[in-house]
Design a protein around this motif. Structure first.
Motif, short mmCIF file in Angstrom:
data_model
loop_
_atom_site.label_atom_id
_atom_site.label_comp_id
_atom_site.label_asym_id
_atom_site.label_seq_id
_atom_site.Cartn_x
_atom_site.Cartn_y
_atom_site.Cartn_z
N HIS A 1 0.87 -1.18 0.00
CA HIS A 1 0.00 0.00 0.00
C HIS A 1 0.91 1.23 0.00
CE1 HIS A 1 -3.79 2.03 0.05
NE2 HIS A 1 -3.54 2.65 1.19
N ASP B 1 -7.63 -1.89 0.94
CA ASP B 1 -6.81 -1.80 -0.28
C ASP B 1 -5.34 -2.03 0.07
OD1 ASP B 1 -5.63 -1.14 -2.69
OD2 ASP B 1 -6.08 1.00 -2.56
N GLU C 1 1.88 -2.29 -6.52
CA GLU C 1 0.70 -2.05 -7.36
C GLU C 1 0.35 -0.58 -7.38
OE1 GLU C 1 -3.67 -1.50 -8.12
OE2 GLU C 1 -2.50 -0.99 -6.36
N GLU C 2 0.45 0.05 -6.20
CA GLU C 2 0.02 1.45 -6.09
C GLU C 2 0.93 2.38 -6.90
OE1 GLU C 2 -2.78 1.86 -4.83
OE2 GLU C 2 -3.11 0.63 -3.04
N TYR D 1 -10.52 6.02 0.84
CA TYR D 1 -9.69 5.49 -0.24
C TYR D 1 -8.34 6.22 -0.29
CZ TYR D 1 -8.07 4.54 -5.00
OH TYR D 1 -7.32 4.19 -6.10
N HIS D 2 -7.25 5.45 -0.16
CA HIS D 2 -5.89 6.00 -0.18
C HIS D 2 -5.68 7.06 0.91
CE1 HIS D 2 -4.47 4.50 -4.39
NE2 HIS D 2 -4.97 3.55 -3.64
ZN LIG Z 1 -4.91 1.42 -4.11
#
Ligand SMILES: [Zn+2]
Length: 502
Positions: free
Chosen positions: A273, A292, A326-327, A445-446
């Motif tokens: 993350h 996430d 991924e981020e 989110y984030h």
């Molecule tokens: Zn993400």
């Protein structure tokens, strides 16, 4: 674990935890060196952009302001990226798509030029580029790669809000600050990747004595040919380059069928993350990424546990692949796709989990990319058994299929499954689900507040895990591997991958 930012101490702890869990479940290490980890470097590029970008027409010159009118990043991993007196050519959509008989370049020599391109893909004809659905050809990543394949020095995408699906401010923030990539290998690269605002693009084409509306109209024809604008341009970006290392974590459970065990069903989830960053109002600086994507990581481990508990394993082998970074732009899955531990032609399917359902059971579920492969039928029969309806992406013009890890598999020809949480929640009024999802997106989110909380309801997540578990089992035990829908944009990649096996 400190938000599991790539290369952080928490990242190492999370990877170690995942490997230990897989060992406990009875999986074997799946990396090429016999260990659990597939390490890879991440290159950070922090480019200083000139205040203006100028274009010349004979003795005349026009300049565009950074931020308000243009943004750009370095296309190369070196301190200097530079374009000198390059000709500017309008290349329509910048697409080469044999399956649609479409080629915007028509064999013209574009090496060393700067290509000016429209965003998105042709969207007015359902038989061409699947109409309104945004294919990979319509994504900006494709366009810069396409320009590089032409040997171009640079590429500029013309931003319009409808063709991007977001306003220019998203381009501004997304394209400033440090950008992360995998180390360059032998792939072709352009020096500079840029965007122009719609107004600036109109002004640039007018400066060339032409009309962007007319060029755009011409680009809608299959007979379109690139149009040199009679302009030249120079630009130099200086960048700071950094390099750190993280890893994918890979475990394998061998299949029982001697003929099929060399083939794999792969489950993916990203373990990283955002790490530690700017504190929120409550002073919390740890971006936990509980939904996430600790949730997807846990879902994938749960599936591994279920499959490992079978008295006899499935016919094909099972791979659990926990990808990193991924981020930063799907870097771990991209690295696996370019350095696969098993031949892509032997990967039956990928099933990807990112951000599980934390709100309860749903009567529906969304399959991103419904219609693309024979996996639809597998999923449909399971969702029917679950008493749920399978739905297509409601926002197919946004290109979600190309924005998560399973896309790295599609690019090497592997049919892939990726779901979004359903919206119709059992025992809840209409619109409730969308409210929850939007509230999460806007608030958590984030953000540091994406954290495990007592109000999480795991019932829907469990049902989604069962869906992927049953789908993987069916794929692993079938006589034949799944196939792309004939004519799909990734069918050619699958044929190449299978041909490579001989
Ligand atoms: Zn993400």
């Amino acid at each position: 674990m400190g938000g599991r930012g790539p290369a952080s101490e928490g990242d190492v702890m999370a990877r170690t935890y995942i490997a230990e869990e897989m060992a406990r479940l009875g999986f074997q290490p799946g990396a090429a060196d016999g260990g659990w980890e597939q390490p890879f470097d991440i290159v950070g590029i922090d480019a200083a952009t000139p205040e203006t970008w100028s274009f010349t027409n004979g003795d005349a010159e026009v300049s565009f302001e950074w931020w308000n009118q243009y943004v750009a990043t370095s296309g190369v991993q070196s301190e200097t990226a530079s374009i000198k007196n390059a000709e500017v050519v309008f290349v329509g959509y910048g697409i080469e798509a044999p399956e649609f008989g479409w080629n915007d370049f028509k064999g013209m020599d574009l090496s060393g030029k700067v290509l000016l391109m429209l965003n998105n893909d042709p969207d007015w004809d359902p038989d061409l580029f699947e109409g309104k659905t945004r294919l990979y050809y319509g994504r900006w990543t494709y366009k810069f790669e396409s320009a590089a394949r032409q040997g171009a020095a640079g590429a500029i995408i013309i931003h319009t809000t409808p063709s991007a699906g977001y306003p220019f401010q998203v381009v501004q923030t997304g394209w400033s600050g440090e950008q992360f990539e995998l180390p360059a290998e032998d792939e072709p690269r352009i020096q500079v990747s840029g965007w122009l605002s719609e107004d600036a693009a109109n002004a640039l084409v007018s400066f060339a004595g032409m009309d962007l509306a007319l060029l755009t109209e011409a680009a809608r024809s299959i007979d379109f040919e690139p149009v040199p604008l009679g302009l030249t341009t120079s630009i130099t970006l200086t960048s700071e380059i950094s390099r750190v290392q993280t890893a994918n974590v890979i475990g394998v459970l061998p299949g029982r069928d001697p003929d099929l065990a060399a083939e794999y069903v792969v489950y993916t989830a990203h373990h990283d993350h955002l790490g530690i960053g700017i504190p929120n109002d409550a002073g919390d600086s740890i971006y936990n990424g509980a939904r996430d994507n600790a949730s997807g990581t846990a879902m994938t481990l749960a599936i591994g546990r279920a499959i490992a508990a079978h008295p006899e394993p499935p016919r094909r082998s099972t791979m659990l692949l926990f990808v990193g970074a991924e981020e930063q732009g799907l870097l771990g899955s991209k690295y696996f796709a370019t350095h696969p531990t098993v031949p892509p032609g032997r990967i039956a399917a990928d099933i990807n989990y990112d951000s599980g359902n934390i709100w309860g059971r749903t009567r529906n579920i969304t399959l991103i990319g419904l219609g693309k492969s024979s996996l639809d039928a597998v999923v449909r029969s399971i969702t029917e058994r679950q008493g749920r309806t399978l739905e297509a992406d409601h926002f197919s013009d946004r290109g979600y299929y190309y924005r998560s890890d399973q896309f790295s598999f599609a690019k090497i020809g592997v049919p892939a499954l990726y779901f979004h949480t359903g919206t119709d929640f059992v025992g809840r009024p209409e619109g409730w689900g969308e409210e929850q999802i939007n509230a999460y997106t806007n608030t958590n989110y984030h953000q540091p507040s994406d954290t495990l909380s007592d109000d999480w309801n795991f019932e829907g997540m469990i049902e989604d895990v069962r869906l992927g578990y049953w789908a993987g089992l069916e794929i692993a035990n079938a006589d034949q591997m799944p196939t792309w829908t004939p004519g799909d944009e990734f069918e050619a990649a699958r044929k190449r991958a299978i041909a490579d096996l001989d």
